[in-house]
Write an enzyme that holds these catalytic residues in place. Structure first.
Site, PDB file in Angstrom:
ATOM      1  N   LYS A 278     -13.925   2.816   0.783  1.00  0.00           N
ATOM      2  CA  LYS A 278     -14.001   2.365   2.170  1.00  0.00           C
ATOM      3  C   LYS A 278     -15.399   2.608   2.717  1.00  0.00           C
ATOM      4  O   LYS A 278     -16.085   3.518   2.261  1.00  0.00           O
ATOM      5  CB  LYS A 278     -13.004   3.155   3.028  1.00  0.00           C
ATOM      6  CG  LYS A 278     -11.557   2.774   2.856  1.00  0.00           C
ATOM      7  CD  LYS A 278     -10.669   3.564   3.790  1.00  0.00           C
ATOM      8  CE  LYS A 278      -9.205   3.225   3.590  1.00  0.00           C
ATOM      9  NZ  LYS A 278      -8.865   1.832   3.941  1.00  0.00           N
ATOM     10  N   ARG A 352       1.167   0.936  -1.111  1.00  0.00           N
ATOM     11  CA  ARG A 352       2.289   0.230  -1.733  1.00  0.00           C
ATOM     12  C   ARG A 352       2.571   0.775  -3.125  1.00  0.00           C
ATOM     13  O   ARG A 352       3.698   0.704  -3.611  1.00  0.00           O
ATOM     14  CB  ARG A 352       2.009  -1.278  -1.728  1.00  0.00           C
ATOM     15  CG  ARG A 352       0.753  -1.663  -2.438  1.00  0.00           C
ATOM     16  CD  ARG A 352       0.254  -3.049  -2.039  1.00  0.00           C
ATOM     17  NE  ARG A 352      -0.487  -3.038  -0.772  1.00  0.00           N
ATOM     18  CZ  ARG A 352      -1.018  -4.124  -0.206  1.00  0.00           C
ATOM     19  NH1 ARG A 352      -0.865  -5.316  -0.777  1.00  0.00           N
ATOM     20  NH2 ARG A 352      -1.661  -4.041   0.925  1.00  0.00           N
TER      21      ARG A 352
HETATM   22  N1  BES Z   1      -4.362   3.250   4.778  1.00  0.00           N
HETATM   23  C1  BES Z   1      -4.909   1.950   4.693  1.00  0.00           C
HETATM   24  C2  BES Z   1      -4.508   1.059   5.868  1.00  0.00           C
HETATM   25  C3  BES Z   1      -5.147   1.397   7.174  1.00  0.00           C
HETATM   26  C4  BES Z   1      -6.470   1.078   7.412  1.00  0.00           C
HETATM   27  C5  BES Z   1      -4.409   1.974   8.179  1.00  0.00           C
HETATM   28  C6  BES Z   1      -7.039   1.379   8.640  1.00  0.00           C
HETATM   29  C7  BES Z   1      -4.973   2.258   9.395  1.00  0.00           C
HETATM   30  C8  BES Z   1      -6.299   1.963   9.641  1.00  0.00           C
HETATM   31  C9  BES Z   1      -4.429   1.264   3.423  1.00  0.00           C
HETATM   32  O1  BES Z   1      -4.262   2.091   2.335  1.00  0.00           O
HETATM   33  C10 BES Z   1      -5.463   0.249   3.064  1.00  0.00           C
HETATM   34  O2  BES Z   1      -6.553   0.653   2.793  1.00  0.00           O
HETATM   35  N2  BES Z   1      -5.094  -1.022   3.097  1.00  0.00           N
HETATM   36  C11 BES Z   1      -6.005  -2.060   2.787  1.00  0.00           C
HETATM   37  C12 BES Z   1      -5.265  -3.110   2.019  1.00  0.00           C
HETATM   38  C13 BES Z   1      -6.139  -4.169   1.431  1.00  0.00           C
HETATM   39  C14 BES Z   1      -7.036  -3.569   0.361  1.00  0.00           C
HETATM   40  C15 BES Z   1      -5.283  -5.250   0.846  1.00  0.00           C
HETATM   41  C16 BES Z   1      -6.523  -2.631   4.109  1.00  0.00           C
HETATM   42  O3  BES Z   1      -5.766  -2.713   5.073  1.00  0.00           O
HETATM   43  O4  BES Z   1      -7.710  -2.938   4.163  1.00  0.00           O
HETATM   44 MN    MN Z   2      -6.084   2.358   1.262  1.00  0.00          MN
END
Ligand code: BES
Ligand code: MN
Ligand code: ZN
Length: 497
Positions: A278, A352
Site C-alpha cells: 500500500k 477474502r
Molecule cells: N483492508 C483493505 C480494505 C480497506 C482499505 C479498508 C482502506 C478500509 C480502508 C483490504 O484488505 C484491501 O486492501 N482491499 C483492496 C482490494 C483490492 C486489491 C481488490 C482495496 O480495497 O484496495
Molecule cells: Mn488489503
C-alpha cells in the site's frame, strides 16, 4: 454509567439536570407543561426570550427555576418536525452529552415524552438515547501519560409512564450491553498493531471465557491450520513473523439441539498490502483491519451480558499481512480449505483469503445463519461513504432480518447486489478463482469471492471498511459499529423462538 427509570412527578425529581426536548414550533410536551405550571410560567418566559429556536441539537441550559426540585433544565432542539426525526436522535443526544459532560453533576434525567421519535416506540427511543450517552463518554488514553479527567456524569434517569415502564427498563439494559460491547470493539480497534496481533486476540478471547461456563474458546495454531488445509489463510500469514490464529468462541445460551448463529470476523491485525504494498500515507489506519474480529468479540460481550437464549459461534480469522521473503507473490496459487484453488493476483486482497477458510470451517456447526464482518474493500467507502455498511448475501430472509435490525439499531446498512453477472470477473486462466476482479464494483466482486465458499448455509457479508473507524482528524478512532446492528439481530433471533 448506569440507568434507572422513574415515574415520579417531574417537578419533584431531585436530579442535576432535566433534559427537555423542544421542536422549532416551541410547543412543550406534557412533562414540559408540568414544569411550566410548577414554575409559574417561568419556562414559557425562557422560551419567549428567543434564546432557543429549537434547531436540531441547539441547547440552552437554564439554572434554578422556582418550584422545580432539579438544579437545572437543559433544553435541546429537535428541529423542524413536531416530532424528532429518527436520523437526528444521535446528533441530538451528542449535543446533550456535550452540555452534560463538563457539569459538576452526577445525574441527569431524560424526559422521554419530549424526546419521542417518529415511528419508534418510547422504549426504542430510550434505547438509542441510552446507548449514545453510554458510549459517548468513551475515551482511549491507555498510552497517554496524562489521563483525561473522567466526567462526573454516571447516572441517567429516564422519566416515562406506567405503560412504558417495563419496556423502557428492558431497552436500557439492552443499550448498556450494546455500549459495553462497543467499548470492547473500540478498545481492540484502537490498540496499536505491535500489541494487538493474532496471539493477543486469542488471549483476549480466552479471557472472555474464564469464569463463563456458557462460553468455550478454541484457538487453532499453524499446525492445526495446516492439517485443516487452510492454505489461503496460511498464505497471508507467511509474510509475517506474527503467527496466524483462528479463534473460535462457542456460546451455548440455547438448547443443545438449537442451530447456532455464526459470526465470522476478519482479523488482519495490520494490512500493509503485502508484496502489493500500500502507499505510505495513512497506512497506520490499517491497524483497524481487525475491526471485523473485534466486532465479533464486542457482540459476544453483549450476548453474554444479556444472557441471550441462543447458541452463538464467533470466529476470528487472524493474521498480519506483511511483505517479506515468505510473503505470497502476485501469481501464486494456493489451495483453500474448501479445495478450490485461488490465484493471488493482488496480495492486498488478503481479507477474502483469510475469510474463505473460516467460512469453510464453520460448515461443521450446521449454522442457522453465518454473517461475516470485514473491513474488506476501499471501494465500499467510495460507494457508501463512512455512514453506511455494505450488505450482501445469498438469502433474502437473512438480509431482511439484518436490514430490519439495522433500522432498529440506528446502525445503517445497505444491500448491494450479488448478481451472477459479476462472478465472471473472478475467472482465472490458471486456478479455480482469482482473488480480485477488475476495477469495477470492487465491493461486489469481493462479496462474489466469498459467495463461492458459503453455498451450504444462509449467509450475509457486512463490509465495514467505511463504518468501523473514523479516519483522521480529532475524532479518529474505532466506532464500535456494527455491534448495535448485530446485537439487535441476535436479540430478534432470541425472541423468535
Ligand atoms: N483492508 C483493505 C480494505 C480497506 C482499505 C479498508 C482502506 C478500509 C480502508 C483490504 O484488505 C484491501 O486492501 N482491499 C483492496 C482490494 C483490492 C486489491 C481488490 C482495496 O480495497 O484496495
Ligand atoms: Mn488489503
Ligand atoms: Zn485488509
Amino acid at each position: 454509567m448506569h440507568f434507572s427509570v422513574t415515574l415520579d412527578p417531574v417537578q419533584q425529581l431531585k436530579t442535576g439536570t432535566l433534559v427537555l426536548g423542544i421542536g422549532e414550533d416551541l410547543t412543550l410536551s406534557p412533562s414540559g407543561q408540568q414544569l411550566d405550571q410548577a414554575s409559574d410560567g417561568a419556562l414559557a418566559r425562557v422560551l419567549a426570550t428567543g434564546d432557543i429556536q429549537g434547531k436540531t441539537g441547539q441547547t440552552l441550559l437554564v439554572n434554578g427555576l422556582p418550584g422545580i426540585a432539579a438544579q437545572r433544565i437543559l433544553l435541546v432542539g429537535l428541529g423542524k418536525e413536531p416530532e424528532l426525526a429518527d436520523r437526528h436522535l444521535r446528533r441530538v443526544m451528542g449535543s446533550v452529552l456535550a452540555q452534560l459532560k463538563p457539569l459538576n453533576s452526577a445525574q441527569a434525567t431524560l424526559l422521554l415524552d419530549s424526546l419521542q421519535v417518529k415511528d419508534r416506540s418510547s422504549a426504542s427511543t430510550a434505547a438509542l438515547a441510552c446507548e449514545t450517552l453510554a458510549s459517548g463518554l468513551y475515551s482511549f488514553d491507555r498510552f497517554k501519560s496524562e489521563k483525561a479527567e473522567p466526567a462526573k456524569l454516571d447516572h441517567i434517569q429516564l422519566l416515562t409512564d406506567p405503560a412504558n415502564e417495563q419496556a423502557v427498563h428492558q431497552a436500557c439494559n439492552e443499550a448498556l450491553a450494546i455500549a459495553a460491547g462497543m467499548q470492547v470493539t473500540r478498545d481492540l480497534g484502537n490498540l496499536p498493531p505491535n500489541i494487538c496481533h493474532p496471539r493477543y486476540l486469542a488471549e483476549r478471547a480466552r479471557e472472555m471465557a474464564t469464569g463463563n461456563p456458557a462460553l468455550s474458546v478454541e484457538v487453532l495454531e499453524e499446525k492445526q491450520l495446516e492439517e485443516l488445509g487452510a492454505g489461503a489463510l496460511l498464505a497471508v500469514a507467511r509474510g509475517s513473523d506474527q503467527p496466524p490464529r483462528m479463534i473460535i468462541l462457542n456460546y451455548q445460551g440455547g438448547n443443545t439441539d438449537q442451530q447456532p448463529n455464526v459470526l465470522v470476523g476478519k482479523g488482519i491485525t495490520f494490512d500493509t498490502g503485502g508484496i502489493s504494498l500500500k502507499p505510505g500515507a495513512g497506512m497506520d489506519e490499517m491497524k483497524y483491519d481487525m475491526c471485523g474480529a473485534a466486532t465479533v468479540l464486542g457482540v459476544m460481550t453483549a450476548a453474554l451480558q444479556l444472557k441471550l437464549p441462543i447458541n452463538l459461534i464467533g470466529v476470528l480469522t487472524c493474521a498480519e499481512n506483511m511483505p517479506s521473503g515468505g510473503a505470497s507473490r502476485p501469481g501464486d496459487i494456493v489451495t483453500s480449505m474448501s479445495g478450490q484453488t485461488v490465484e493471488i493476483l493482488n496480495t492486498d486482497a488478503e481479507g477474502r483469503l483469510v475469510l474463505c477458510d473460516a467460512l469453510t470451517y464453520v460448515k461443521r456447526f450446521n449454522p442457522k445463519s453465518v454473517v461475516n464482518i470485514a473491513t474488506l474493500t476501499g471501494a465500499c467507502i467510495v460507494a457508501l461513504g463512512d455512514k453506511t455498511s455494505g450488505l450482501m448475501g445469498n438469502n433474502d430472509e437473512l438480509i431482511g432480518q439484518l436490514l430490519s435490525a439495522s433500522r432498529e439499531a440506528g446502525d445503517a446498512a445497505w444491500q448491494l447486489p450479488l448478481f451472477d453477472d459479476y462472478q465472471e470477473q473472478l475467472d482465472s486462466p490458471f486456478a479455480d478463482i482469482a482473488n480480485i476482479g477488475g476495477p469495477k464494483a470492487g465491493t461486489i466482486t469481493a462479496g462474489c469471492f466469498l459467495s463461492r465458499f458459503t453455498k451450504d448455509y444462509p449467509w450475509a457479508h457486512l463490509d465495514i471498511a467505511g463504518t468501523a473507524w473514523i479516519s483522521g482528524g480529532k475524532e479518529k478512532g474505532a466506532t464500535g459499529r456494527p455491534v448495535p446492528l448485530l446485537t439487535r439481530f441476535l436479540l430478534d433471533q432470541a425472541s423468535a423462538h
